[in-house]
Design an enzyme around this catalytic site. Sequence first.
Site, PDB file in Angstrom:
ATOM      1  CG  LEU A 194       3.659   0.665   6.002  1.00 28.10           C
ATOM      2  CD1 LEU A 194       4.757   1.659   6.354  1.00 28.10           C
ATOM      3  CD2 LEU A 194       2.322   1.110   6.583  1.00 28.10           C
ATOM      4  CG  ASP A 218      -9.001   1.689   1.541  1.00 32.47           C
ATOM      5  OD1 ASP A 218      -9.607   2.770   1.609  1.00 32.47           O
ATOM      6  OD2 ASP A 218      -8.304   1.242   2.460  1.00 32.47           O
ATOM      7  CG  ASN A 255      -2.605   2.409  -3.215  1.00 31.85           C
ATOM      8  OD1 ASN A 255      -2.628   3.579  -2.851  1.00 31.85           O
ATOM      9  ND2 ASN A 255      -3.349   1.479  -2.647  1.00 31.85           N
ATOM     10  CD  GLU A 256       0.405  -1.034  -4.469  1.00 35.39           C
ATOM     11  OE1 GLU A 256      -0.624  -1.524  -4.985  1.00 35.39           O
ATOM     12  OE2 GLU A 256       0.423  -0.530  -3.328  1.00 35.39           O
ATOM     13  CG  ASN A 315      -8.058  -4.323  -9.990  1.00 34.42           C
ATOM     14  OD1 ASN A 315      -7.999  -3.977 -11.163  1.00 34.42           O
ATOM     15  ND2 ASN A 315      -9.120  -4.912  -9.496  1.00 34.42           N
TER      16      ASN A 315
END
Length: 305
Positions: free
Chosen positions: A197, A78, A152-153, A251
Amino acid sequence: MPKAGIIYNDVKPVACRIAAELEDKLTARGWEVCSVSGSGGILGYSSPDRPMCHNPIEQLVPPGFDSDMEFAVVLGGDGTVLSAFRQVAPIGVPLLTVNTGHMGFLTETYLNLLPQALEKVIAGEYDIEERSMLAVRLFRENDCLWEALCLNEMVLHREPLTCMCHFEVAIGQHASIDIAADGVIIATPTGSTAYALSAGGPVIIPGVPVLQLLPICPHSMASRALVFSNTEPVKILPASPNRLVMVVDGNGGCYVLPEDWVQVERAPYQARFIRVQSFEFFHILREKLGWGLPHIAKPSSVELP
């Protein structure tokens, strides 16, 4: 001559080997192939003596990659997929994502199924699923100091050994809200199954045109996830005297000083996933996260009341 790309995780021997084999196979069939490491999409990490590692969004496109490229194959987990989309989203290249990692939540297929998947892609027998991305920018006054794409975020949080933070958050033209927490997350529907989540946010089906705001360990029972339209930009002002840390897609990122402010908005680019089979989101949730599985049966040796 048709053109394809390969993006691979160069720290995994299996990904390096498959990348070389795939390049030879495509070249033998008359394709022009550009092969690069996914590390080119990794954002630099800041340090106290180097608070900004600025990688302008468009400058992450790898050499040889352009809009004439029909597709690219990603070999990794991922993290490599997230890195690859930072590299190719500005030029609109669709990606066939192949899992050589652990969970592979974002990947389309596995190594043992790559030959069949590749044949379908070459034959044009695939669909493209587009997912929204975020453009995140850090400003000091009106000067942009740092920017990045993320799928993603974006996470803005306190440093270790510092106290809880206050954030002033403005969504679109709505009144600003004050959040007291360890940090805040702005997530896409894709990112709703990642950090968001774990922070207690809802799962959002990809394709729903929304974003979500989540406080991390909030100091109020009333602070909960907020879902809003992805057409509304978000402005975040730190309201604490302490330096903060901003990270995108888990990251890389930068330091955020009290006089700085962060802007998060839907990016003009999209992540384009190649789908060679029918995509079923609930099946992925079940397979990867165990969502919706039956309750564990009680052992027959245990006496129930």
